[in-house]
Motif scaffolding. Structure first.
Motif, PDB file in Angstrom:
ATOM      1  N   SER A  81       5.365 -52.333  29.745  1.00 30.03           N
ATOM      2  CA  SER A  81       5.732 -52.626  31.132  1.00 30.03           C
ATOM      3  C   SER A  81       6.147 -54.091  31.278  1.00 30.03           C
ATOM      4  N   ALA A 121      -4.042 -56.918  27.662  1.00 28.98           N
ATOM      5  CA  ALA A 121      -3.457 -57.018  29.003  1.00 28.98           C
ATOM      6  C   ALA A 121      -3.193 -55.634  29.585  1.00 28.98           C
ATOM      7  N   SER A 122      -2.793 -54.711  28.714  1.00 29.99           N
ATOM      8  CA  SER A 122      -2.557 -53.336  29.148  1.00 29.99           C
ATOM      9  C   SER A 122      -3.849 -52.667  29.603  1.00 29.99           C
ATOM     10  N   GLN A 160       3.225 -61.416  31.579  1.00 30.27           N
ATOM     11  CA  GLN A 160       1.906 -62.026  31.418  1.00 30.27           C
ATOM     12  C   GLN A 160       1.789 -62.695  30.051  1.00 30.27           C
ATOM     13  N   VAL A 206      -6.547 -54.166  30.852  1.00 31.89           N
ATOM     14  CA  VAL A 206      -6.991 -54.761  32.120  1.00 31.89           C
ATOM     15  C   VAL A 206      -6.130 -54.292  33.282  1.00 31.89           C
ATOM     16  N   SER A 207      -4.811 -54.295  33.108  1.00 29.07           N
ATOM     17  CA  SER A 207      -3.897 -53.925  34.201  1.00 29.07           C
ATOM     18  C   SER A 207      -3.712 -52.421  34.345  1.00 29.07           C
ATOM     19  N   LYS A 208      -4.153 -51.690  33.289  1.00 30.82           N
ATOM     20  CA  LYS A 208      -3.990 -50.231  33.262  1.00 30.82           C
ATOM     21  C   LYS A 208      -2.522 -49.831  33.329  1.00 30.82           C
ATOM     22  N   GLU A 209      -1.689 -50.668  32.740  1.00 28.67           N
ATOM     23  CA  GLU A 209      -0.258 -50.371  32.647  1.00 28.67           C
ATOM     24  C   GLU A 209       0.134 -50.258  31.172  1.00 28.67           C
ATOM     25  N   GLU A 219      -3.816 -65.873  35.985  1.00 23.18           N
ATOM     26  CA  GLU A 219      -3.606 -64.437  35.838  1.00 23.18           C
ATOM     27  C   GLU A 219      -3.321 -64.001  34.398  1.00 23.18           C
ATOM     28  N   TRP A 220      -2.814 -64.942  33.574  1.00 22.39           N
ATOM     29  CA  TRP A 220      -2.533 -64.576  32.180  1.00 22.39           C
ATOM     30  C   TRP A 220      -3.775 -64.637  31.291  1.00 22.39           C
ATOM     31  N   SER A 246       5.467 -56.257  33.638  1.00 17.18           N
ATOM     32  CA  SER A 246       4.401 -57.159  34.084  1.00 17.18           C
ATOM     33  C   SER A 246       3.525 -57.619  32.919  1.00 17.18           C
ATOM     34  N   VAL A 247       3.260 -56.707  31.981  1.00 16.70           N
ATOM     35  CA  VAL A 247       2.444 -57.059  30.807  1.00 16.70           C
ATOM     36  C   VAL A 247       3.184 -58.066  29.939  1.00 16.70           C
TER      37      VAL A 247
END
Length: 365
Positions: A122, A112-113, A128, A115-118, A44-45, A124-125
């Motif tokens: 955040s 990462a932001s 990751q 891809v995750s749209k966060e 996932e990372w 989670s980012v």
């Protein structure tokens, strides 16, 4: 709005860094994609290679390469100017590693932001990134980055040592076959160099020469000149005929070199207790240009114009003039209010059967 000669020069030095980094990254990116064709099976990372990420990573790598190039050209190269090649590479390598660590951190969070749209802030980012930092993927990323850095630094050293446009001409094959060109040549010779050398000793004289030549750099770049060669205390500068004649750049270069050296008067007096000065001669004509050499390749000019220019330079002391140009060249120059031309008549050149008319150039302050 066109770029100035100086900006073009720096752009030509910086852009290859971006191109080298982009080319290597695309090759390695393709390799990674081929190995990880099934993007659903990756951890996932690991940032999946989507069209958006491909564009983002390509642009980012190119910008990072250009950034490294800009830092190299404007700052870092000067810090290691007097170091040996191994010390330069190792020192720069360690310095740029710090810069790259910060950039990898920032760019990973942004990717990462995306891809995750966060938000990049955040939790989670950031989690990751922590997983990425402790993974083998992180090690692989650094291997790729450091390889790109090493290649670009070696390119920079080779390019700087070969000289302006030489590496480009070798790669493009411009002079693989001899080419006939019309060129202007300016031979520049330091006045009283033997006396200065005896006074300073060979080590300090060498240091003086480095400072002396460095003071000319901006004037040569600004006026589209190319350094053909350094021969002791003599420097040979050349122009494509049209480039040298436009706005009288070849003449302007001489006077700007004079001004640049005068600005360094206190520096030379303080460091060497002497103030260098120079004289110059200029002529134009057809030359054959090509690669020459068996053990060492070089771009070489051959033609009577070089010999004639050298002989005109020999007249400067006799005629007590700082700059002499051939009368044929004077007729091709644009009319200017900045300087005047004085025809000194026909002169017999040492070692030549043909005579030539020469002109002195006087700056109108």
């Amino acid at each position: 709005m066109s770029l100035s000669a100086k900006n073009k020069y720096y752009l030509k030095r910086i852009l290859p860094f971006g191109i080298i980094w982009l080319a290597i990254s695309l090759l390695l990116l393709w390799s990674d994609y081929a190995v990880l064709a099934d993007q659903s099976q990756v951890d996932e990372w690991v940032i999946p290679i989507t069209p958006t990420i491909f564009v983002f990573s390509s642009v980012s790598v190119f910008i990072v390469g250009c950034l490294v190039g800009a830092i190299e050209v404007f700052a870092v190269n000067k810090l290691f100017d007097n170091q040996s090649f191994p010390k330069k590479i190792i020192g720069k390598f360690l310095l740029y590693t710090t810069v790259l660590f910060i950039l990898v951190f920032i760019l990973y969070l942004i990717a990462a932001s995306i891809v995750s749209k966060e938000s990049v802030f955040s939790k989670s980012v950031w989690n990751q990134y922590v997983q990425f930092f402790t993974s083998i993927t992180h090690v692989s990323t650094w291997v790729q980055l450091l390889f790109s850095l090493l290649v670009s630094l070696i390119y920079a050293e080779v390019s700087e040592n070969l000289g302006q446009n030489i590496l480009y001409n070798f790669f493009t094959g411009r002079y693989h076959k001899p080419v006939d060109e019309n060129r202007i040549f300016m031979f520049v010779d330091m006045k009283d160099s033997t006396t200065i050398a005896e006074k300073l000793g060979h080590k300090n004289y060498f240091k003086l020469l480095k400072d002396y030549y460095r003071s000319f750099s901006d004037a040569i770049i600004k006026n589209y000149g190319e350094v053909y060669q350094y021969v002791g205390d003599e420097i040979v500068i050349t122009w494509n005929l049209d480039d040298g004649l436009k706005q009288n750049r070849c003449i302007q270069c001489f006077f700007e070199m004079k001004t640049a050296l005068e600005k360094q008067t206190q520096n030379f007096e303080k460091k060497y207790n002497t103030i260098p000065n120079f004289k110059a001669a200029m002529h134009f004509g057809e030359v054959t240009t090509g690669e020459i050499g068996a053990l060492k390749k070089d771009i070489f000019f051959t033609g009577d114009v070089l010999n004639t220019t050298a002989r005109i330079l020999g007249l400067t002391t006799e005629l007590k003039e700082d700059i002499l140009i051939s009368e044929p060249l004077s007729r091709k120059l644009e009319t200017s209010e900045d300087y005047s031309l004085e025809n000194l008549g026909t002169k017999i050149l040492k070692g030549k059967t043909k005579s030539i008319q020469v002109c002195a150039v006087h700056y109108l302050s």
